[in-house]
Design a protein around this motif. Sequence first.
Motif, PDB file in Angstrom:
ATOM      1  N   LYS A  48     -42.023 101.272  29.874  1.00  0.00           N
ATOM      2  CA  LYS A  48     -41.153 100.236  29.298  1.00  0.00           C
ATOM      3  C   LYS A  48     -39.730 100.750  29.334  1.00  0.00           C
ATOM      4  O   LYS A  48     -39.455 101.871  28.937  1.00  0.00           O
ATOM      5  N   LYS A  49     -38.796  99.888  29.821  1.00  0.00           N
ATOM      6  CA  LYS A  49     -37.393 100.281  29.887  1.00  0.00           C
ATOM      7  C   LYS A  49     -36.502  99.154  29.385  1.00  0.00           C
ATOM      8  O   LYS A  49     -36.822  97.982  29.522  1.00  0.00           O
ATOM      9  N   ASP A  50     -35.362  99.564  28.835  1.00  0.00           N
ATOM     10  CA  ASP A  50     -34.318  98.634  28.394  1.00  0.00           C
ATOM     11  C   ASP A  50     -33.590  98.151  29.639  1.00  0.00           C
ATOM     12  O   ASP A  50     -33.087  98.950  30.429  1.00  0.00           O
ATOM     13  N   ILE A  51     -33.516  96.843  29.821  1.00  0.00           N
ATOM     14  CA  ILE A  51     -32.907  96.267  31.017  1.00  0.00           C
ATOM     15  C   ILE A  51     -31.403  96.547  31.090  1.00  0.00           C
ATOM     16  O   ILE A  51     -30.842  96.622  32.176  1.00  0.00           O
ATOM     17  N   GLN A  72     -31.367 101.047  30.874  1.00  0.00           N
ATOM     18  CA  GLN A  72     -32.364 101.734  31.703  1.00  0.00           C
ATOM     19  C   GLN A  72     -33.115 102.833  30.936  1.00  0.00           C
ATOM     20  O   GLN A  72     -33.882 103.584  31.524  1.00  0.00           O
ATOM     21  N   TYR A  89     -36.258  94.241  20.310  1.00  0.00           N
ATOM     22  CA  TYR A  89     -36.344  93.725  21.681  1.00  0.00           C
ATOM     23  C   TYR A  89     -37.085  92.398  21.731  1.00  0.00           C
ATOM     24  O   TYR A  89     -37.932  92.111  20.900  1.00  0.00           O
ATOM     25  N   ALA A 145     -41.350  90.729  26.472  1.00  0.00           N
ATOM     26  CA  ALA A 145     -41.296  90.534  27.924  1.00  0.00           C
ATOM     27  C   ALA A 145     -42.318  89.482  28.325  1.00  0.00           C
ATOM     28  O   ALA A 145     -43.457  89.522  27.876  1.00  0.00           O
ATOM     29  N   THR A 181     -43.369  99.259  36.000  1.00  0.00           N
ATOM     30  CA  THR A 181     -42.320  99.226  34.980  1.00  0.00           C
ATOM     31  C   THR A 181     -42.216  97.825  34.409  1.00  0.00           C
ATOM     32  O   THR A 181     -42.230  96.847  35.150  1.00  0.00           O
ATOM     33  N   TRP A 204     -39.666  95.593  31.855  1.00  0.00           N
ATOM     34  CA  TRP A 204     -38.305  95.629  31.316  1.00  0.00           C
ATOM     35  C   TRP A 204     -38.211  94.773  30.060  1.00  0.00           C
ATOM     36  O   TRP A 204     -38.827  93.723  29.969  1.00  0.00           O
ATOM     37  N   ASN A 205     -37.418  95.245  29.090  1.00  0.00           N
ATOM     38  CA  ASN A 205     -37.163  94.496  27.866  1.00  0.00           C
ATOM     39  C   ASN A 205     -35.669  94.262  27.694  1.00  0.00           C
ATOM     40  O   ASN A 205     -34.861  95.133  28.008  1.00  0.00           O
ATOM     41  N   SER A 206     -35.351  93.101  27.155  1.00  0.00           N
ATOM     42  CA  SER A 206     -33.972  92.785  26.789  1.00  0.00           C
ATOM     43  C   SER A 206     -33.816  92.967  25.291  1.00  0.00           C
ATOM     44  O   SER A 206     -34.679  92.540  24.522  1.00  0.00           O
TER      45      SER A 206
END
Length: 174
Positions: free
Chosen positions: A56-59, A62, A111, A114, A132, A134-136
């Motif tokens: 999991k990554k922050d959009i 990163q 967050y 997703a 991967t 991605w989360n906003s």
Amino acid sequence: YFKELKYGKYYFKEIEAPEGYVLSEEEHHFEIKENGETVKSELHNQIIESDVVITKKDIMTQKVIKGAKIEIYDINDKTVFSGFTDENGKVRVRLPYGEYTYKETIAPEGYVLAKKVGHISVKTHGATIEKTLWNSPIQLPQLPKTGTAGTLLYSIMGLGLLGSGIFISKRKNN
């Protein structure tokens, strides 16, 4: 099933594995010593398995995100794995041969959940499949700034006008 082998020593070896299984390289030796003898042997196959790592990554930044709940489903939509991302933003699982989908079911704190549904295809034994998600970050609405110098200036001007109005009103009454 082999028929009518003559006296002698033999071996058999798998040349094609069943779908979803690892090809066995093992040789199975046997010997025919008497007429009409039945020789039995078993061949065991290992199912194909792969390691799956979902990160999991922050959009925006990163950076990896801890605390997202990830679920993996088989082709019948049955949950085969459920877990939370660790401090490195990862969940790890070993899956057998087959097709799978995965998604986030609980977003990490701060967050947005997703919406992506990903696909995993396990076909190679011992492989590591990396995915991967991605989360906003949650965007809070921008509120107007209050209590600034501009607001203070308008307040003083308003009080000045009010005072002037009272002064003019009293002068007219006298």
